[in-house]
Design an enzyme around this catalytic site. Structure first.
Site, short mmCIF file in Angstrom:
data_model
loop_
_atom_site.label_atom_id
_atom_site.label_comp_id
_atom_site.label_asym_id
_atom_site.label_seq_id
_atom_site.Cartn_x
_atom_site.Cartn_y
_atom_site.Cartn_z
N VAL A 16 0.84 -1.21 0.00
CA VAL A 16 0.00 0.00 0.00
C VAL A 16 0.87 1.26 0.00
O VAL A 16 0.56 2.25 -0.67
CB VAL A 16 -0.98 0.00 1.20
CG1 VAL A 16 -1.85 1.25 1.18
CG2 VAL A 16 -1.85 -1.24 1.17
N LYS A 98 -6.60 -1.23 10.63
CA LYS A 98 -7.91 -1.48 11.29
C LYS A 98 -7.75 -2.09 12.67
O LYS A 98 -8.51 -1.81 13.58
CB LYS A 98 -8.82 -2.36 10.42
CG LYS A 98 -8.19 -3.64 9.91
CD LYS A 98 -7.77 -3.49 8.47
CE LYS A 98 -6.73 -4.50 8.11
NZ LYS A 98 -6.60 -4.71 6.69
N GLU A 122 -10.03 6.01 6.50
CA GLU A 122 -10.98 5.44 5.52
C GLU A 122 -10.44 4.13 4.95
O GLU A 122 -11.19 3.18 4.71
CB GLU A 122 -11.20 6.46 4.40
CG GLU A 122 -12.28 6.11 3.41
CD GLU A 122 -13.68 6.07 4.02
OE1 GLU A 122 -14.18 7.11 4.44
OE2 GLU A 122 -14.27 4.97 4.07
N GLU A 183 -3.57 -10.42 4.81
CA GLU A 183 -2.71 -9.92 5.88
C GLU A 183 -1.46 -10.79 5.95
O GLU A 183 -1.48 -11.95 5.50
CB GLU A 183 -3.46 -10.03 7.23
CG GLU A 183 -4.75 -9.24 7.28
CD GLU A 183 -4.55 -7.75 7.11
OE1 GLU A 183 -3.79 -7.16 7.89
OE2 GLU A 183 -5.13 -7.17 6.18
N LYS A 198 -12.97 -4.35 11.28
CA LYS A 198 -13.69 -3.40 10.41
C LYS A 198 -15.11 -3.18 10.92
O LYS A 198 -15.62 -2.06 10.90
CB LYS A 198 -13.69 -3.92 8.98
CG LYS A 198 -12.31 -3.87 8.35
CD LYS A 198 -12.24 -4.66 7.07
CE LYS A 198 -10.86 -4.58 6.44
NZ LYS A 198 -10.64 -5.59 5.42
N GLY A 296 -5.95 -4.51 -2.02
CA GLY A 296 -5.07 -4.28 -3.17
C GLY A 296 -4.40 -2.92 -3.06
O GLY A 296 -4.89 -2.02 -2.38
N1 HSE Z 1 -6.56 -8.35 4.30
C1 HSE Z 1 -7.53 -7.34 4.05
C2 HSE Z 1 -8.62 -7.92 3.20
C3 HSE Z 1 -6.86 -6.18 3.38
O1 HSE Z 1 -8.40 -8.94 2.56
O2 HSE Z 1 -9.72 -7.36 3.15
C4 HSE Z 1 -7.73 -4.97 3.23
O3 HSE Z 1 -8.17 -4.48 4.46
#
Ligand code: HSE
Length: 319
Positions: A16, A98, A122, A183, A198, A296
């Site tokens: 990222v 998160k 966000e 992750e 989340k 992504g």
């Molecule tokens: N590992 C997370 C997913 C990355 O696959 O949604 C994005 O938050």
């Protein structure tokens, strides 16, 4: 509207972080530039020249020219330390972490208030889908009854690949890892933990309900067997990992993450691959459906970019 110029100190230059670097090269109109990048591993080969890099967090956190810290590292504890120090020194923070936000919501809120600087995140929830700012602003006066969605891209990718494309679970997980969706510890995705973090963020911004990770049940997709997949196929259903929160009759809020059979009539049925989808139900707007790439490099960087842009006009969450 007069906009601030942002001098960014960036922590992390993985998938990222590099995505953000590329995205910023393509948005010259934005008054934001990366001053320094703090990385952990001195031996790793980087895609850009070494003059921007440092291995010392102080070079960013003690630099008075840097007014925004963008934190894109993997380790939630280290991210919390960086965020605390940045807020205490009056620097705004943008984070995609998160786990850090979900675990320390109360402390982070207090630090923002005490130091009068914002923290925006966000990208921590559903990557490219602008869900937090919508919950904050659009529904400010329209009471939310429920929110449910697919909020983890990796598990949706795995579920899609195993059911639609007949690829094995392990191969689908490997593809999700290779694409930079998963992750670094993939149990966070497959065990439903990432979705729970989340959901905790969504809960705070939708119902004003601040809970801790241990307060909510999460069951992932890692224990699903062939029996469930076979049943879904035979009945024309799909299995989706769904996070949901809803107002209960007694006024309290129920929330959990569970794998669910969904039928073709369900809005989430066609949310496949790495996409996320969220359905909100409110008193006046009735039902609304958001969809977008949930993981992504560039989709996540787009949300970080949007937060950076929001900081140029001093946007902050009201909570
Ligand atoms: N590992 C997370 C997913 C990355 O696959 O949604 C994005 O938050």
């Amino acid at each position: 509207m007069s906009r601030k110029t942002l001098n960014i100190g960036l922590f992390g230059f993985g998938c990222v972080g590099f995505g953000l670097y590329e995205v910023l090269q393509k948005t010259p109109g934005l008054k934001a530039n990366i001053k320094n990048i703090c990385v952990k591993n001195p031996d790793k080969k980087r895609e850009i020249g070494s003059e921007n890099f440092t291995f010392n967090a102080d070079d960013l956190l003690n630099n008075p020219e840097i007014n925004v810290i963008v934190e894109l590292i993997d380790d939630a504890d280290a991210a919390f330390e960086i965020t605390k120090r940045a807020l205490k020194s009056g620097k705004a923070v943008v984070s995609a972490n998160k786990k850090m936000v979900a675990e320390h919501f109360g402390e982070l809120l207090q630090l923002q208030r005490e130091n009068n600087v914002p923290l925006l995140y966000e990208a921590a929830c559903c990557a490219s889908m602008p869900i937090i700012r919508n919950l904050e602003e659009y529904y400010d006066n329209d009471l939310l009854d429920s929110i449910q969605g697919i909020v983890n891209g990796s598990t949706n990718y795995i579920l899609t690949k195993t059911s639609r494309d007949n690829i094995s679970y392990d191969e689908a997980l490997k593809q999700a890892q290779d694409a930079g969706y998963a992750e670094s510890n993939p149990i966070l995705d497959t065990g439903g933990f990432d979705a729970k973090y989340k959901l905790l963020i969504l809960l705070a911004h939708s119902f004003g309900y601040i809970a801790k990770p241990d307060d909510l049940l999460n069951i992932g997709i890692n224990n699903l067997g062939g029996v469930e997949l076979k049943y879904a196929r035979e009945k024309g259903l799909k299995i989706k990992l769904v996070a949901q929160a809803f107002k209960q009759n007694d006024g309290t809020v129920g929330a959990f993450v569970l794998p669910k059979f969904v039928s073709p009539e369900d809005r989430l049925y066609n949310v496949d691959d790495v996409f996320n989808g969220v359905v909100t139900k409110t008193s006046f707007a009735d039902e609304q459906f958001f969809v977008g790439r949930g993981a992504g490099a560039h989709p996540t960087a787009s949300a970080v970019l949007s937060d950076i842009s929001a900081l140029t006009y001093d946007y902050r969450y009201e909570y």
